[in-house]
Design a protein around this motif. Sequence first.
Motif, PDB file in Angstrom:
ATOM      1  N   ALA A  91       0.833  -1.207   0.000  1.00  0.00           N
ATOM      2  CA  ALA A  91       0.000   0.000   0.000  1.00  0.00           C
ATOM      3  C   ALA A  91       0.869   1.259   0.000  1.00  0.00           C
ATOM      4  CB  ALA A  91      -0.923  -0.006   1.229  1.00  0.00           C
ATOM      5  N   VAL A  92       1.939   1.252   0.806  1.00  0.00           N
ATOM      6  CA  VAL A  92       2.855   2.404   0.834  1.00  0.00           C
ATOM      7  C   VAL A  92       3.455   2.603  -0.554  1.00  0.00           C
ATOM      8  CG1 VAL A  92       5.101   3.223   1.684  1.00  0.00           C
ATOM      9  CG2 VAL A  92       3.450   2.291   3.287  1.00  0.00           C
ATOM     10  N   HIS A  93       3.837   1.475  -1.176  1.00  0.00           N
ATOM     11  CA  HIS A  93       4.469   1.524  -2.490  1.00  0.00           C
ATOM     12  C   HIS A  93       3.523   2.164  -3.527  1.00  0.00           C
ATOM     13  CE1 HIS A  93       7.334   0.382  -5.491  1.00  0.00           C
ATOM     14  NE2 HIS A  93       6.423  -0.287  -6.178  1.00  0.00           N
ATOM     15  N   ALA A  94       2.250   1.745  -3.498  1.00  0.00           N
ATOM     16  CA  ALA A  94       1.274   2.271  -4.457  1.00  0.00           C
ATOM     17  C   ALA A  94       1.087   3.777  -4.240  1.00  0.00           C
ATOM     18  CB  ALA A  94      -0.059   1.544  -4.295  1.00  0.00           C
ATOM     19  N   ARG A  95       1.064   4.182  -2.991  1.00  0.00           N
ATOM     20  CA  ARG A  95       0.904   5.623  -2.710  1.00  0.00           C
ATOM     21  C   ARG A  95       2.130   6.402  -3.142  1.00  0.00           C
ATOM     22  NH1 ARG A  95      -1.568   7.205   3.075  1.00  0.00           N
ATOM     23  NH2 ARG A  95      -3.041   5.504   3.157  1.00  0.00           N
ATOM     24  N   TRP A  96       3.288   5.787  -2.936  1.00  0.00           N
ATOM     25  CA  TRP A  96       4.569   6.399  -3.317  1.00  0.00           C
ATOM     26  C   TRP A  96       4.554   6.741  -4.813  1.00  0.00           C
ATOM     27  CZ3 TRP A  96       9.274   6.963  -0.497  1.00  0.00           C
ATOM     28  CH2 TRP A  96      10.396   7.224  -1.264  1.00  0.00           C
ATOM     29  N   ILE A  97       4.105   5.754  -5.599  1.00  0.00           N
ATOM     30  CA  ILE A  97       4.071   5.939  -7.058  1.00  0.00           C
ATOM     31  C   ILE A  97       3.089   7.052  -7.431  1.00  0.00           C
ATOM     32  CG2 ILE A  97       3.382   4.834  -9.231  1.00  0.00           C
ATOM     33  CD1 ILE A  97       4.381   2.187  -8.005  1.00  0.00           C
ATOM     34  N   ALA A  98       1.886   6.978  -6.868  1.00  0.00           N
ATOM     35  CA  ALA A  98       0.860   7.979  -7.188  1.00  0.00           C
ATOM     36  C   ALA A  98       1.329   9.366  -6.760  1.00  0.00           C
ATOM     37  CB  ALA A  98      -0.443   7.621  -6.481  1.00  0.00           C
ATOM     38  N   GLU A 100       4.399  10.603  -6.646  1.00  0.00           N
ATOM     39  CA  GLU A 100       5.364  11.244  -7.550  1.00  0.00           C
ATOM     40  C   GLU A 100       4.661  11.767  -8.803  1.00  0.00           C
ATOM     41  OE1 GLU A 100       9.239   9.591  -8.017  1.00  0.00           O
ATOM     42  OE2 GLU A 100       9.645  10.784  -9.798  1.00  0.00           O
ATOM     43  N   TRP A 101       3.736  10.968  -9.336  1.00  0.00           N
ATOM     44  CA  TRP A 101       2.997  11.414 -10.519  1.00  0.00           C
ATOM     45  C   TRP A 101       2.175  12.673 -10.215  1.00  0.00           C
ATOM     46  CZ3 TRP A 101       2.280  11.726 -15.475  1.00  0.00           C
ATOM     47  CH2 TRP A 101       1.034  12.095 -15.968  1.00  0.00           C
ATOM     48  N   ASP A 102       1.445  12.654  -9.109  1.00  0.00           N
ATOM     49  CA  ASP A 102       0.619  13.816  -8.741  1.00  0.00           C
ATOM     50  C   ASP A 102       1.485  15.071  -8.580  1.00  0.00           C
ATOM     51  OD1 ASP A 102      -1.550  12.146  -8.683  1.00  0.00           O
ATOM     52  OD2 ASP A 102      -1.649  11.991  -6.502  1.00  0.00           O
ATOM     53  N   THR A 103       2.653  14.885  -7.967  1.00  0.00           N
ATOM     54  CA  THR A 103       3.534  16.038  -7.745  1.00  0.00           C
ATOM     55  C   THR A 103       4.060  16.573  -9.074  1.00  0.00           C
ATOM     56  OG1 THR A 103       4.195  15.045  -5.645  1.00  0.00           O
ATOM     57  CG2 THR A 103       5.535  16.865  -6.434  1.00  0.00           C
ATOM     58  N   LEU A 104       4.417  15.663  -9.982  1.00  0.00           N
ATOM     59  CA  LEU A 104       4.921  16.099 -11.285  1.00  0.00           C
ATOM     60  C   LEU A 104       3.863  16.954 -12.010  1.00  0.00           C
ATOM     61  CD1 LEU A 104       7.175  15.952 -13.459  1.00  0.00           C
ATOM     62  CD2 LEU A 104       6.011  13.950 -14.387  1.00  0.00           C
ATOM     63  N   TYR A 125       5.304   6.033 -14.147  1.00  0.00           N
ATOM     64  CA  TYR A 125       4.657   7.008 -15.028  1.00  0.00           C
ATOM     65  C   TYR A 125       5.560   7.315 -16.225  1.00  0.00           C
ATOM     66  CZ  TYR A 125       7.751  10.380 -12.719  1.00  0.00           C
ATOM     67  OH  TYR A 125       8.850  11.035 -12.241  1.00  0.00           O
ATOM     68  N   ARG A 126       4.947   7.928 -17.246  1.00  0.00           N
ATOM     69  CA  ARG A 126       5.709   8.360 -18.423  1.00  0.00           C
ATOM     70  C   ARG A 126       5.739   9.884 -18.466  1.00  0.00           C
ATOM     71  NH1 ARG A 126       2.248   4.377 -21.053  1.00  0.00           N
ATOM     72  NH2 ARG A 126       3.339   2.399 -20.825  1.00  0.00           N
ATOM     73  N   MET A 127       6.867  10.384 -18.957  1.00  0.00           N
ATOM     74  CA  MET A 127       7.054  11.837 -19.097  1.00  0.00           C
ATOM     75  C   MET A 127       7.863  12.066 -20.358  1.00  0.00           C
ATOM     76  SD  MET A 127      10.011  12.132 -16.157  1.00  0.00           S
ATOM     77  CE  MET A 127      10.752  10.530 -15.784  1.00  0.00           C
ATOM     78  N   ALA A 128       8.049  13.314 -20.725  1.00  0.00           N
ATOM     79  CA  ALA A 128       8.896  13.608 -21.882  1.00  0.00           C
ATOM     80  C   ALA A 128      10.333  13.208 -21.574  1.00  0.00           C
ATOM     81  CB  ALA A 128       8.840  15.098 -22.190  1.00  0.00           C
ATOM     82  N   PHE A 129      11.004  12.651 -22.554  1.00  0.00           N
ATOM     83  CA  PHE A 129      12.424  12.331 -22.428  1.00  0.00           C
ATOM     84  C   PHE A 129      13.209  13.621 -22.650  1.00  0.00           C
ATOM     85  CE2 PHE A 129      16.302  11.341 -24.948  1.00  0.00           C
ATOM     86  CZ  PHE A 129      17.013  10.658 -23.971  1.00  0.00           C
TER      87      PHE A 129
END
Length: 248
Positions: A91-98, A100-104, A125-129
């Motif tokens: 659960a911590v891991h899933a929140r961790w991922i979400a 970083e994406w939300d912050t980006l 997540y994917r972002m511009a290279f």
Amino acid sequence: MPATRLFPADWLDVGSYQDVPLGLLKTGKESEVHLVARTGTSKTALLAEKRFKAWDRRSFRDDSTYRGVWGQGTRRESRAMRKNTRYGHVAVHARWIAHEWDTLVRLADAGVTVPPPVEPTEDGYRMAFIGDGARAAPRLSETHLDPRTATRVWAELEEEVARMLAVDVVHGDLSAFNVLWWRGRAVLIDLSQAVDAITHPAARALLVRDVDRLAGYFRRHGVVVDPRATLARVGDSPARFARQVLSS
Ligand SMILES: Nc1ncnc2c1ncn2[C@@H]1O[C@H](COP(=O)(O)OP(=O)(O)OP(=O)(O)O)[C@@H](O)[C@H]1O
Ligand SMILES: [Mg+2]
């Protein structure tokens, strides 16, 4: 002054597309970054896909400073996190991922110079290279700037930190290792340790550390830096962090 956009608004085609994986770009402490070519109807764009390692394979596993501040999960999740069970780790891991994406997304919307976000995935997540052709931009830590350029970039990074703080975000792991150098611009990456400047008890301590670490690089490149003055310029004030226990 708002930063000018890194990419034109139409850098990525909307509509149907095909993705071709081009391989592993970098392995970090907590993630792998892969390169992906996305071909739409009119152009091909390069994407960087950050994939978080499963929680038990990350070398950086001390989330204690960061957990519990990313919004409420279910009661079962919260209980499992507290008890440190396997389910809790997941659960911590899933929140961790979400997180970083939300912050980006939040920082991109605020005009902070970050890779434009593309979409979340199951494990990241994917972002511009950020790079030229398939050559990734170097990190600032691998780049030598002449004193004049360094002075300009330090002032720009102060503005970036101010912009982040204006939307209540402290990067939390800012250093020359988490800034890319691309076409004369500093691009901030790696938001996995970002914290909320209002609610996180260590927010000010992390802000001070961010400024100090970054200042170290610029000092070595001939810039006269005064971290205290920088903190004042980016919006630090006794009132702002008055209610946080770890403020110093
Ligand atoms: N959008 C991007 N474009 C180009 N390169 C990128 C991009 N995002 C990340 N990278 C590269 O991948 C590396 C790892 O990314 P990041 O710092 O986000 O992950 P990490 O797991 O925290 O890694 P580390 O342990 O090295 O800090 C970066 O140092 C950078 O070289
Ligand atoms: Mg990093």
